[in-house]
Write an enzyme that holds these catalytic residues in place. Structure first.
Site, PDB file in Angstrom:
ATOM      1  N   LYS A 190     -37.800 -32.905  54.038  1.00 14.13           N
ATOM      2  CA  LYS A 190     -36.428 -32.418  53.940  1.00 14.13           C
ATOM      3  C   LYS A 190     -35.463 -33.273  54.766  1.00 14.13           C
ATOM      4  O   LYS A 190     -34.324 -32.875  54.993  1.00 14.13           O
ATOM      5  CB  LYS A 190     -36.358 -30.959  54.417  1.00 14.13           C
ATOM      6  CG  LYS A 190     -37.255 -30.007  53.615  1.00 14.13           C
ATOM      7  CD  LYS A 190     -37.371 -28.644  54.254  1.00 14.13           C
ATOM      8  CE  LYS A 190     -38.467 -27.817  53.614  1.00 14.13           C
ATOM      9  NZ  LYS A 190     -38.765 -26.576  54.370  1.00 14.13           N
ATOM     10  N   PRO A 222     -31.539 -25.994  51.960  1.00 11.98           N
ATOM     11  CA  PRO A 222     -31.948 -27.240  51.324  1.00 11.98           C
ATOM     12  C   PRO A 222     -33.436 -27.498  51.500  1.00 11.98           C
ATOM     13  O   PRO A 222     -33.926 -27.608  52.631  1.00 11.98           O
ATOM     14  CB  PRO A 222     -31.123 -28.304  52.055  1.00 11.98           C
ATOM     15  CG  PRO A 222     -30.097 -27.577  52.835  1.00 11.98           C
ATOM     16  CD  PRO A 222     -30.609 -26.203  53.062  1.00 11.98           C
ATOM     17  N   GLU A 223     -34.142 -27.536  50.406  1.00 10.00           N
ATOM     18  CA  GLU A 223     -35.539 -27.923  50.410  1.00 10.00           C
ATOM     19  C   GLU A 223     -35.631 -29.288  49.711  1.00 10.00           C
ATOM     20  O   GLU A 223     -34.607 -29.903  49.448  1.00 10.00           O
ATOM     21  CB  GLU A 223     -36.399 -26.870  49.693  1.00 10.00           C
ATOM     22  CG  GLU A 223     -36.246 -25.490  50.309  1.00 10.00           C
ATOM     23  CD  GLU A 223     -37.139 -24.440  49.643  1.00 10.00           C
ATOM     24  OE1 GLU A 223     -38.171 -24.817  49.076  1.00 10.00           O
ATOM     25  OE2 GLU A 223     -36.782 -23.251  49.693  1.00 10.00           O
ATOM     26  N   ARG A 225     -41.387 -14.515  56.794  1.00 11.09           N
ATOM     27  CA  ARG A 225     -40.554 -15.091  55.756  1.00 11.09           C
ATOM     28  C   ARG A 225     -40.572 -14.176  54.542  1.00 11.09           C
ATOM     29  O   ARG A 225     -41.638 -13.732  54.116  1.00 11.09           O
ATOM     30  CB  ARG A 225     -41.056 -16.483  55.348  1.00 11.09           C
ATOM     31  CG  ARG A 225     -40.908 -17.499  56.443  1.00 11.09           C
ATOM     32  CD  ARG A 225     -39.448 -17.790  56.747  1.00 11.09           C
ATOM     33  NE  ARG A 225     -39.272 -18.575  57.953  1.00 11.09           N
ATOM     34  CZ  ARG A 225     -38.869 -18.071  59.119  1.00 11.09           C
ATOM     35  NH1 ARG A 225     -38.651 -16.792  59.266  1.00 11.09           N
ATOM     36  NH2 ARG A 225     -38.698 -18.856  60.150  1.00 11.09           N
TER      37      ARG A 225
END
Length: 280
Positions: free
Chosen positions: A66, A9-10, A265
């Site tokens: 967030k 979830p961003e 990442r």
DNA sequence: CTTGGGACCTGGCTGC
DNA sequence: TGCAGCCAGGTCCCAA
């Protein structure tokens, strides 16, 4: 498929949860709180959380970065962060083994905090700013202008991708939307933040907004565990140009999408459209 | 101060 | 077929 990846979830996903949850739970009162996993609770004991919540009415839900902020009738707030795999489900029919907390409301619905990897957190605080104090500006605020972004970026000599992921610089952007915004702006993810030209900063500023707004209108991206509060999937993933599309042709030029690691990442980009040095 | 890297956490995948 | 080991990523913490 050489890489398995999860979408977490961003900003657009949390915004969607806020939008869809609000009409269903605002005005409702907590009648019972069951914490299945004590590690979920941050800053207070499990008992304090339960006692502080029961009897309180949800007056509004806000999003900051967030984080989801439930403002309560007594003046305190419950703050939730879904981290990697957290979801908030209303009236989940099956009690999942991943349920970490169940909040029963006065209309007899259950709000379930599901979280496979158990990294999500819940706080009960008097003042929400104690939890979110270190966040940078909201990228969808009107005040988030190219000048503001330029001021933030010029202070950092790290890859632009890393600044977009740093919540103390800009709040709410995560791995997927950082890649999408950089592709839309035709900026190489490893380009140093302070090396962007004013034109690049302006273009990036524009595309951060458009990528996030477009994902919100798609109700978020369901690549991994993300689902909306009533169980439906989002559709923003269908509009991804590079994120999670390793090896697929770039929609602009046909070059195979590359994957590199930036700050540990996974980073997807088009090596032809996004260049470190100017063309030719 | 800034920057980089590891820890946290679990399921799915890889490779022996 | 079994299983150890790696990897994903948001955020915090610590070291350089």
């Amino acid at each position: 498929m050489p890489y398995t990846s999860l979408a977490m979830p961003e900003l657009p996903e949390v915004e969607t949860i806020k939008n869809e949850l609000s009409p269903l739970v605002v005005g409702q009162r907590f009648t019972q709180v069951t914490i299945c996993d004590p590690k979920l609770v941050c800053g207070t004991s499990v008992e304090e959380l339960g006692q502080g919540l029961v009897g309180q009415t949800i007056q509004s839900i806000e999003r900051r970065g967030k984080y989801l902020i439930f403002n309560l009738s007594g003046g305190r707030s419950v703050i939730m962060h879904l981290r990697m795999t957290g979801t908030l489900l209303l009236n989940a029919r099956v009690t999942s083994r991943y349920a970490r907390a169940v909040f029963r409301l006065s209309n007899r619905t259950d709000l379930v905090f599901n979280d496979q990897r158990r990294l999500g957190l819940v706080w009960l605080v008097k003042d929400a700013s104690t939890v979110i104090a270190r966040l940078g500006p909201e990228p969808l605020a009107e005040s988030f202008t190219p000048d503001v972004l330029a001021g933030l970026l010029e202070k950092h000599r790290i890859p632009i991708k890393a600044t977009l992921l740093d919540q103390s610089i800009i709040a709410g952007i995560g791995n997927m939307y950082a890649d999408e915004a950089l592709f839309a702006a035709r900026i190489h993810p490893l380009k140093k933040a302070d090396a962007l030209s004013p034109e690049e900063v302006a273009t990036l500023c524009h595309h951060i907004g458009s990528v996030l707004r477009s994902a919100i209108s798609g109700r978020g991206a369901s690549v991994g565990t993300y689902v909306r509060p009533e169980g439906q999937l989002g559709s923003a993933q269908f509009h991804f140009k590079v994120a999670h599309r390793y090896g697929e042709p770039c929609p602009a030029c046909g070059t195979a999408i590359k994957r590199i690691s930036v700050r540990n990442r996974g980073t997807y980009f088009c090596s032809n459209c996004q260049r470190l040095t100017s063309r030719r």
